[in-house]
Scaffold this active site. Sequence first.
Site, mmCIF file in Angstrom:
data_model
loop_
_atom_site.group_PDB
_atom_site.id
_atom_site.type_symbol
_atom_site.label_atom_id
_atom_site.label_comp_id
_atom_site.label_asym_id
_atom_site.label_seq_id
_atom_site.Cartn_x
_atom_site.Cartn_y
_atom_site.Cartn_z
ATOM 1 N N ASN A 128 10.871 72.431 -3.087
ATOM 2 C CA ASN A 128 12.239 73.140 -3.340
ATOM 3 C C ASN A 128 13.212 72.377 -3.751
ATOM 4 O O ASN A 128 14.206 72.834 -4.572
ATOM 5 C CB ASN A 128 12.599 73.737 -1.763
ATOM 6 C CG ASN A 128 11.581 75.051 -1.518
ATOM 7 O OD1 ASN A 128 10.824 75.784 -2.201
ATOM 8 N ND2 ASN A 128 12.104 75.417 -0.012
ATOM 9 N N PHE B 52 20.215 73.373 7.279
ATOM 10 C CA PHE B 52 19.019 74.165 6.483
ATOM 11 C C PHE B 52 19.122 73.928 5.100
ATOM 12 O O PHE B 52 20.082 74.095 4.442
ATOM 13 C CB PHE B 52 19.266 75.901 6.955
ATOM 14 C CG PHE B 52 18.882 76.234 8.507
ATOM 15 C CD1 PHE B 52 17.605 76.317 9.107
ATOM 16 C CD2 PHE B 52 19.939 75.833 9.226
ATOM 17 C CE1 PHE B 52 17.415 76.622 10.288
ATOM 18 C CE2 PHE B 52 19.819 76.226 10.819
ATOM 19 C CZ PHE B 52 18.319 76.645 11.176
ATOM 20 N N GLU B 53 17.871 74.126 4.477
ATOM 21 C CA GLU B 53 17.743 73.847 3.139
ATOM 22 C C GLU B 53 18.609 74.923 2.449
ATOM 23 O O GLU B 53 19.024 74.508 1.196
ATOM 24 C CB GLU B 53 16.179 73.627 2.609
ATOM 25 C CG GLU B 53 15.428 75.021 2.896
ATOM 26 C CD GLU B 53 14.109 74.905 2.269
ATOM 27 O OE1 GLU B 53 13.676 73.948 1.593
ATOM 28 O OE2 GLU B 53 13.327 75.660 2.935
ATOM 29 N N PHE B 54 18.744 76.019 2.745
ATOM 30 C CA PHE B 54 19.171 77.046 2.038
ATOM 31 C C PHE B 54 20.643 77.037 2.019
ATOM 32 O O PHE B 54 21.445 77.697 1.681
ATOM 33 C CB PHE B 54 18.546 78.494 2.494
ATOM 34 C CG PHE B 54 18.572 78.728 3.899
ATOM 35 C CD1 PHE B 54 19.837 79.199 4.458
ATOM 36 C CD2 PHE B 54 17.688 78.567 4.788
ATOM 37 C CE1 PHE B 54 20.013 79.377 5.813
ATOM 38 C CE2 PHE B 54 17.774 78.907 6.076
ATOM 39 C CZ PHE B 54 18.890 79.178 6.783
#
Lengths: 322, 267
Positions: A128, B52-54
Site C-alpha cells: 500500500n 492508521f495507514e488510511f
Amino acid sequence: MDVLFEGQAEIRFTHPDDFREWVRTHKKREPVEKLMTEREAIARLVSDGDYLAYDFSSLTRGPQALVREIIRQRKRDLWVCAEFTLHESALLVGSGCASRIDVGFMGYGSYIGKVVAEGRVRVFEWTNGSLAFRMLAGARGIPFIPMRNLLGTDTLRHSGAKVVQDPFTGDPICLVPALNPDVFLVHVHQADVFGNARIFGTNLFALEAAMASKKVIVSCEEIIDPSEFRKEPSKTTIPYFLVDAVVHLPFGAYPGGVQGRYDLDLEHIDKVNAITNDQEMQVYLQEYIYDIEDHTTFLEKKVGWKRLQELIRRAAIKEGYH
Amino acid sequence: MGVVEFTDTELMICSAARLLEDRKTVFVGWGMPQVVAMLAERLYTPNLVQVFEFGAIGPRSLTPFVRGTMGGPSNVYQSLQWINMNWAFSYAVTGYIDYGMIGALQVDLYGNVNSTLLGGTYERPGRRFPGSGGGNEVASLCWKTIIVLKHEPRRFVKLLDFVTSPGYLDGPGAREKAGLPRGTGPWRVVTSKALIGFDEVTKKMTLLGVLRGVKVADVLEGMGFEPLLDAKLQEIEPPLDEELRILRQEVDPSGLIIRGERMRTER
C-alpha cells in the site's frame, strides 16, 4: 549510482516529459462544464489497455458506480492499481475487464485468490505504501522516489523497484518508479460542474492521483455552486483543471458508504465476497450490472429507496464531514 | 480457583493489549489489531495514539467494533488529524511510531512474515492471499513490531513460502545491511499459546512465556524450528474477567473478531 538489485515486475511507466506534454495538450486550463452521464464519461475516457487507479476503499467512498459502468461497457485488458482494494479487483477480473494487477492489498473473498492461483490474471507485488509513494512521484513529475522499505523481501523481488547505493548516506535505498495512471476514478462528497471537488475525511492519494493521471473522472454525491469553492478554498481537494469529467452519482459508493452521508451495506458486500467461482460471478454481474441500464436504475431496482433511507439513517456520525 | 473459558482470538487480543504502553504511538492494521487497540485504550493505555495507514491520526474509535469500518466514520472518530496515506506512513519512516501490529500466515525463526501466498510458485501459487497491504511498511519502519498469529505448528516454518515483510532477515545486522532503518524490527510474537521475543544478540525467536496450564513441549511441538528458551519463562495469565467483559460487551458484542476456537484454563 550502482544498481544493487532489480525487482522482476513489469511496470507501466511514463517519462515525466511525456506526461508534461500530455498535460500541455490535453488538459483544459479554462473552466468548461464537464457534467456528463457515467456512460458518456467511461465511453469517452476509459480505453482498452488503460492503467486504472481509484480512491478510497471498497467500504468507504470508493467509485463503485463508475467501476460498474466500466464493467457494463466491457472494457478490456485494464491494468488495475489494487491499493486498499477488496471486491473491485475481483469484479474487474471476473468480468474480463482487467488482465493485470499491481497488488497493494488484494482482498477479500476467495474468488480473486483462486483466479490468481490459476494464472488467469497477472499480478505484480507492491505494498500500500509503495503504490501511494509511486503516485506521489507521478504527481511530483519525477521519474522515481526513494523509500526506506520493501528492502530485503520477496515483495521487492516481485515488484518493479530497484535498490541502489544512496549517494548521500552510502546505504542501500529502494527506488520506486513514478506511477502515472491513464485513468483515475474518484468519488467525492461535493463537486461543481467544472470539476472542483471536495472530499471530507481521509483519503489514500486523491490529489496525488488526480495530478499524476492522464484522465480524471470525478463522481459526486452532490453538485454545488462554483462560488462555494472560492468562499472556503481550504476545503478544495482537487481543482477543476485536473478533472476531465464530472458525473453526479448520489450513492455512487454503494455498496460502500460515504462518510457523513450513508453507511455501507454489509449485506450486499457479503454477497459480492461470497462469490467463489465463475458461474456465481456471472450470475452477479448479469443481475446487478449487465441487465441494469445505469446507476439510477440500479438504485431503483436493485437497492430501493427504503434500503437507502436505512443506510442514511445509520450514518449517524456527522462530525468533521462538512 | 475457577475455570475461565475464552477463545484463542480473545487470548491473543488480551496478550497483545497488555504489551502496549500508554503515551506511545502504535500503527494499527485491519481487523484484530483494531480490536487490540480498542481494548488497550479502554483498559490499559487511555493515551495511546493510534495511527492508521488510511490517514487517521489518533482517533478514539467508537465501539462496538463494526466490521468493515477501515476508514469509515466510527473508525476515525475524534481523530487529531485526518490526512492521507503518504503522510500516515511518513510518521513511521521518521521514527514517530513506537509500535506496529501485524498478522501473519507464516513466520520464521527471525520473525520474517509471509502474508502473500502458500505453496506453488509466485506465478502459480497454491493459495493466494491479499499480500502486504501496509504490513511491509509497518514491519520495516516502526520501532517495535508485534506479530499476532494463531499457534499452529504449520505457521512456524524454517523457510517461508514468501517473505512479505521483513523480520531480522537472515540474522544480526541483516536489516541494516539491506538498508532498513537502524534499530527497528520484530519485538514480540503473540500466539494463542505463547509469548515470544527475540534474542538481543542472535536475533532468534526466544520463548518468553506460555499460557497457564500449557507445557513448553506443547508449544514447541511441530514447529519448523526451535526457538531459544528464556531463562525466566513467564506464565501467561488467561484473559481477565474485566478484559473479557469489555471485549464481549463493549468492543465486539456480535463476535465478529473475537470468535475462534474455544479454550479453557484454570483461573
